[in-house]
Design a protein around this motif. Structure first.
Motif, PDB file in Angstrom:
ATOM      1  N   ASP A 136       0.825  -1.222   0.000  1.00 52.53           N
ATOM      2  CA  ASP A 136       0.000   0.000   0.000  1.00 52.53           C
ATOM      3  C   ASP A 136       0.849   1.258   0.000  1.00 52.53           C
ATOM      4  OD1 ASP A 136      -2.228  -1.507  -0.074  1.00 52.53           O
ATOM      5  OD2 ASP A 136      -2.782  -1.259   2.051  1.00 52.53           O
ATOM      6  N   VAL A 137       1.985   1.258   0.731  1.00 58.11           N
ATOM      7  CA  VAL A 137       2.804   2.481   0.764  1.00 58.11           C
ATOM      8  C   VAL A 137       3.432   2.759  -0.599  1.00 58.11           C
ATOM      9  CG1 VAL A 137       3.274   2.527   3.253  1.00 58.11           C
ATOM     10  CG2 VAL A 137       4.805   1.243   1.744  1.00 58.11           C
ATOM     11  N   ASP A 138       3.771   1.713  -1.343  1.00 61.13           N
ATOM     12  CA  ASP A 138       4.327   1.910  -2.700  1.00 61.13           C
ATOM     13  C   ASP A 138       3.239   2.442  -3.631  1.00 61.13           C
ATOM     14  OD1 ASP A 138       6.556   0.562  -1.604  1.00 61.13           O
ATOM     15  OD2 ASP A 138       5.716  -1.378  -2.225  1.00 61.13           O
ATOM     16  N   ARG A 139       2.048   1.845  -3.491  1.00 57.21           N
ATOM     17  CA  ARG A 139       0.949   2.286  -4.363  1.00 57.21           C
ATOM     18  C   ARG A 139       0.547   3.725  -4.066  1.00 57.21           C
ATOM     19  NH1 ARG A 139      -0.338  -3.369  -4.442  1.00 57.21           N
ATOM     20  NH2 ARG A 139      -1.329  -3.257  -2.394  1.00 57.21           N
ATOM     21  N   ALA A 140       0.729   4.152  -2.815  1.00 54.81           N
ATOM     22  CA  ALA A 140       0.432   5.551  -2.464  1.00 54.81           C
ATOM     23  C   ALA A 140       1.370   6.484  -3.225  1.00 54.81           C
ATOM     24  CB  ALA A 140       0.582   5.759  -0.957  1.00 54.81           C
ATOM     25  N   ILE A 141       2.642   6.105  -3.369  1.00 51.33           N
ATOM     26  CA  ILE A 141       3.595   6.910  -4.149  1.00 51.33           C
ATOM     27  C   ILE A 141       3.150   6.949  -5.614  1.00 51.33           C
ATOM     28  CG2 ILE A 141       5.971   7.020  -5.040  1.00 51.33           C
ATOM     29  CD1 ILE A 141       5.934   7.825  -2.148  1.00 51.33           C
ATOM     30  N   GLN A 142       2.730   5.808  -6.140  1.00 51.59           N
ATOM     31  CA  GLN A 142       2.287   5.757  -7.547  1.00 51.59           C
ATOM     32  C   GLN A 142       1.100   6.695  -7.776  1.00 51.59           C
ATOM     33  OE1 GLN A 142       1.644   1.578  -8.539  1.00 51.59           O
ATOM     34  NE2 GLN A 142       3.579   0.993  -7.579  1.00 51.59           N
ATOM     35  N   ARG A 143       0.183   6.724  -6.785  1.00 50.23           N
ATOM     36  CA  ARG A 143      -0.976   7.627  -6.897  1.00 50.23           C
ATOM     37  C   ARG A 143      -0.527   9.087  -6.834  1.00 50.23           C
ATOM     38  NH1 ARG A 143      -3.520   3.951  -3.802  1.00 50.23           N
ATOM     39  NH2 ARG A 143      -3.159   5.117  -1.867  1.00 50.23           N
ATOM     40  N   THR A 144       0.424   9.369  -5.931  1.00 51.94           N
ATOM     41  CA  THR A 144       0.951  10.744  -5.809  1.00 51.94           C
ATOM     42  C   THR A 144       1.513  11.210  -7.146  1.00 51.94           C
ATOM     43  OG1 THR A 144       1.445  10.525  -3.461  1.00 51.94           O
ATOM     44  CG2 THR A 144       2.697  12.183  -4.669  1.00 51.94           C
ATOM     45  N   VAL A 145       2.280  10.328  -7.802  1.00 53.17           N
ATOM     46  CA  VAL A 145       2.900  10.683  -9.089  1.00 53.17           C
ATOM     47  C   VAL A 145       1.828  10.931 -10.151  1.00 53.17           C
ATOM     48  CG1 VAL A 145       4.356   9.806 -10.972  1.00 53.17           C
ATOM     49  CG2 VAL A 145       5.101   9.547  -8.596  1.00 53.17           C
ATOM     50  N   ALA A 146       0.860  10.034 -10.230  1.00 55.88           N
ATOM     51  CA  ALA A 146      -0.208  10.194 -11.237  1.00 55.88           C
ATOM     52  C   ALA A 146      -1.019  11.460 -10.979  1.00 55.88           C
ATOM     53  CB  ALA A 146      -1.125   8.971 -11.216  1.00 55.88           C
ATOM     54  N   ASP A 147      -1.376  11.694  -9.718  1.00 52.72           N
ATOM     55  CA  ASP A 147      -2.181  12.880  -9.371  1.00 52.72           C
ATOM     56  C   ASP A 147      -1.400  14.164  -9.628  1.00 52.72           C
ATOM     57  OD1 ASP A 147      -4.112  11.120  -8.583  1.00 52.72           O
ATOM     58  OD2 ASP A 147      -3.860  11.444  -6.421  1.00 52.72           O
ATOM     59  N   ALA A 148      -0.117  14.159  -9.271  1.00 52.16           N
ATOM     60  CA  ALA A 148       0.709  15.359  -9.443  1.00 52.16           C
ATOM     61  C   ALA A 148       0.834  15.713 -10.922  1.00 52.16           C
ATOM     62  CB  ALA A 148       2.088  15.136  -8.833  1.00 52.16           C
ATOM     63  N   ALA A 149       1.044  14.709 -11.762  1.00 52.82           N
ATOM     64  CA  ALA A 149       1.202  14.959 -13.200  1.00 52.82           C
ATOM     65  C   ALA A 149      -0.079  15.548 -13.789  1.00 52.82           C
ATOM     66  CB  ALA A 149       1.576  13.663 -13.921  1.00 52.82           C
ATOM     67  N   ALA A 150      -1.227  14.986 -13.401  1.00 50.47           N
ATOM     68  CA  ALA A 150      -2.512  15.488 -13.916  1.00 50.47           C
ATOM     69  C   ALA A 150      -2.796  16.892 -13.400  1.00 50.47           C
ATOM     70  CB  ALA A 150      -3.641  14.534 -13.519  1.00 50.47           C
TER      71      ALA A 150
END
Length: 525
Positions: free
Chosen positions: A388-402
């Motif tokens: 879950d902590v890794d997936r949270a980083i992945q979400r941060t990256v996707a959200d930040a880019a958008a």
């Protein structure tokens, strides 16, 4: 590779009567970052900057220096304005000078066209004129002089006496465009941004518009009026037309069709010219009005707007020599809400450089590359199962880019950088929480260590792409150190709107040593 979506963006056309200060640098890097973002997102992008070289002020400065006006502007542009673009790493597509033949020919064609359409007439004119602004002043812009100028009328901006000019001039029927301009602001609320600027422009136009004197006969440093060569075209009319002549108006209709209309970024002090006079001129010529006019605020130093006459102008080189061009670009684009006034201080720049660039982004890059070298011989590891902590980083990256792409569409570069910076902060926290140095001591945790370091390297890959329009030098060094180019291609070729996708950096990419992206600055004060 372009998407076919045209994005033509301009800086104001600068008046090179003196050397550039950080206010000019601020506008230029803002437009450059917007252009770089759109270019890298695949839009058909064109960035224009240039110099406005006619007018009475230039003629007087040349005379004071004992040279012709052309010799004077050539010297200023070559010695001060071209070097500014190199100093600040600006990737403009074109640089127009209003003394160029392509511009003069286009201006004559444009002015002739609106004359032929009945929007220009001859008349007598008497008004107070500021040579510094190259502008006739309305009542609101005139003040009573004090001190040595007691009893005189002075310019509200320059505090210098105004000159009473009486001339037979040609006038543009600006008054006829009041309703059409108000309709434009109503129908396209984003035509003038930010909202405070739009409200100011609409209120100004609602008060009623006077016809505009568009020629001068008292001096000859300018473009001759095509049907009456005893007059030259008013410098502001000539200057505004650069945005059209630079992309082929009157000479290359195909290019003009492809590029026009433009987005204009201007300082708020020249907003009325761009949001009132310029669209009215285009309407008169039967051409499309600009896509939009974005007015940014003033850069204040010690609470005052920068100006040469008040010795508050700071040369961009003085900051770049100490901090580098990336830090100059990052600071001015992130520390000031784009569209509002902002204060500059050396101390604030120094503090942000240390906290956000050296300790934040730079340290994240150095630690990640060093740990990849130490624990995986410099090869980006293959991640194991994500938690879950890794997936949270992945979400941060996707959200930040958008979020960053959406902010750029609103011309809010500061908000875009803030969105991207969430990746820096989250990854630094992730390293602290996951302690790769502790995982490395336990063979049973080898797969977990690989996942953590893959996550850090892939996060840096996204950061390199998303920050490249703002900090082209540091991100190029990082891209190189990540070993990304052999697999993914050049940094500037990365499709920016896809930067938030996860898993693009291939496992096995060969990282290399990274010298500090933002070295410590040794300074006594």
């Amino acid at each position: 590779m372009t998407s076919g979506r045209s994005f033509y963006i301009t800086t104001p056309i600068y008046y090179p009567s003196d050397v550039p200060h950080i206010g000019h640098g601020y506008t230029t890097v803002a437009v450059d970052a917007l252009a770089r973002w759109h270019r890298q997102a695949g839009d058909d992008t064109w960035m224009l900057t240039g110099t406005d070289e006619h007018g009475q002020k230039m003629m007087r400065a040349a005379a004071a220096n004992g040279v012709t006006p052309q010799e004077w502007v050539d010297k200023l542009v070559t010695e001060a304005w071209f070097p500014l673009l190199n100093t600040l790493d600006v990737a403009n597509d074109d640089f127009i000078r209003t003394t160029q033949e392509r511009h003069e020919d286009g201006v004559k064609k444009f002015v002739q066209a609106i004359y032929d359409r009945g929007y220009i007439y001859a008349g007598e004119f008497e008004a107070l004129y500021c040579v510094g602004c190259e502008e006739f002043k309305t009542e609101a812009d005139i003040m009573d002089g004090t001190g040595p100028f007691e009893g005189l009328k002075v310019c509200a901006i320059h505090s210098k006496p105004l000159e009473l000019l009486q001339e037979k001039n040609y006038f543009f029927k600006l008054s006829e465009f009041q309703d059409r301009l108000l309709e434009l602001y109503r129908e396209r609320p984003d035509f003038v941004q930010p909202e405070s600027a739009r409200n100011e422009v609409a209120a100004f136009v609602q008060q009623g518009l006077k016809d505009l004197s568009i020629s001068r006969s008292a001096f000859d440093w300018g473009i001759p009026v095509p049907w009456d060569e005893s007059h030259v075209i008013y410098v502001w009319v000539d200057a505004l037309l650069n945005y059209a002549t630079a992309v082929g108006f009157g000479s290359d209709e195909e290019t003009f069709e492809r590029r026009w209309p433009a987005h204009h970024v201007v300082g708020k002090d020249i907003l009325r010219f761009h949001a009132v006079i310029w669209p009215a001129m285009l309407m008169a010529a039967g051409l499309e009005v600009p896509r939009g006019v974005f007015a940014h605020g003033w850069l204040l130093v010690g609470g005052e707007k920068m100006s040469k006459s008040k010795a508050t102008g700071i040369a961009p080189e003085t900051l770049v020599e100490t901090f580098g061009s990336d830090a100059f670009r990052f600071y001015f684009l992130s520390a000031i809400a784009f569209g509002q006034d902002g204060s500059f201080s050396w101390e604030d720049l120094s503090a942000r450089y240390q906290a956000e660039l050296a300790n934040g982004f730079g340290n994240l890059a150095s630690r990640t590359v060093a740990m990849t070298a130490r624990y995986f011989d410099g090869a980006v590891p293959t991640p194991g199962e994500y938690t879950d902590v890794d997936r949270a980083i992945q979400r941060t990256v996707a959200d930040a880019a958008a979020a960053a792409d959406a902010a750029i569409d609103r011309f809010r570069i500061d908000e875009a950088i803030r969105a991207v910076w969430t990746i820096v902060d989250e990854l630094n926290g992730y390293i602290t929480d996951n302690e790769p140095w502790a995982l490395a001591k336990d063979d049973a945790q080898r797969e977990r260590l690989a996942t953590v370091l893959y996550t850090c390297n892939e996060g840096l890959r996204a950061l390199a792409v998303l920050l490249s329009p703002v900090m082209p030098q540091a991100t190029a060094k990082l891209w190189d150190a990540l070993g990304a180019e052999p697999a993914l291609g050049a940094l500037e070729a990365q499709p920016l709107r896809e930067a938030g996708a996860w898993g693009l950096l291939p496992a096995g990419a060969a990282t290399s040593a990274l010298s500090p992206l933002f070295p410590r600055i040794e300074q006594a004060d």
